[in-house]
Design a protein around this motif. Structure first.
Motif, short mmCIF file in Angstrom:
data_model
loop_
_atom_site.label_atom_id
_atom_site.label_comp_id
_atom_site.label_asym_id
_atom_site.label_seq_id
_atom_site.Cartn_x
_atom_site.Cartn_y
_atom_site.Cartn_z
N ARG A 98 2.26 1.70 -3.61
CA ARG A 98 1.38 2.11 -4.42
C ARG A 98 1.03 3.70 -4.24
NH1 ARG A 98 0.10 -2.03 -7.58
NH2 ARG A 98 0.16 -4.13 -7.07
N GLU A 99 0.82 4.00 -2.90
CA GLU A 99 0.52 5.30 -2.70
C GLU A 99 1.84 6.15 -3.07
OE1 GLU A 99 -0.60 8.02 0.99
OE2 GLU A 99 -0.83 6.14 1.33
N GLU A 122 1.35 11.69 -9.84
CA GLU A 122 0.56 13.14 -9.88
C GLU A 122 1.43 14.31 -10.14
OE1 GLU A 122 -1.63 12.84 -6.37
OE2 GLU A 122 -3.16 11.58 -7.16
N GLY A 167 0.79 -1.11 0.07
CA GLY A 167 -0.20 0.14 0.00
C GLY A 167 0.98 1.23 -0.15
N ILE A 168 1.90 1.27 0.84
CA ILE A 168 2.92 2.53 0.86
C ILE A 168 3.53 2.65 -0.58
CG2 ILE A 168 4.82 3.14 1.59
CD1 ILE A 168 3.80 1.75 4.38
N LYS A 184 1.37 6.53 -6.73
CA LYS A 184 0.25 7.66 -7.28
C LYS A 184 0.85 8.97 -7.04
CE LYS A 184 -4.30 8.62 -6.06
NZ LYS A 184 -5.26 8.55 -5.44
N GLY A 185 1.47 9.26 -6.05
CA GLY A 185 1.75 10.54 -5.52
C GLY A 185 2.82 10.97 -6.73
#
Length: 101
Positions: A31-32, A39, A28-29, A35-36
């Motif tokens: 993937r987050e 962006e 999860g870390i 994503k950041g």
């Protein structure tokens, strides 16, 4: 019992990044984070279309490094404030106990 580990694939700035043997807690870390990064990458590419991919990645890395170092400094300040508070509290409690004797 050993924690389950998996292989994941991340897409960052158009690159496929396979990560092998990743813990479920880290997935999860990662993937987050991806994503950041994407962006910020997309925002930079929109705002500066003539910039090279290397320049865009450099600014994204710099942005993340600045955020990390800022948080690290804030944590150090908070830790020091807690140490100072604990010393003051101990002093007040010791004075209170001394005056009761």
């Amino acid at each position: 019992m050993a924690e389950k580990r998996i292989d994941i694939n991340l897409q960052i700035a158009g690159l496929l990044l396979p990560l092998k043997n990743t813990s479920l807690a880290e997935e999860g870390i990662f993937r987050e984070a991806a994503k950041g990064i994407n962006e910020r990458w997309n925002q930079w590419r929109r705002n500066y279309p003539k910039a090279s991919d290397l320049e865009a990645l450099a600014i994204v890395a710099l942005t993340y490094a600045k955020a990390y170092l800022t948080l690290k400094a804030n944590i150090s300040e908070t830790e020091q404030a807690l140490v100072d508070f604990e010393k003051k509290l101990d002093s007040m409690l010791n004075e209170g106990m001394s005056s009761q004797s």
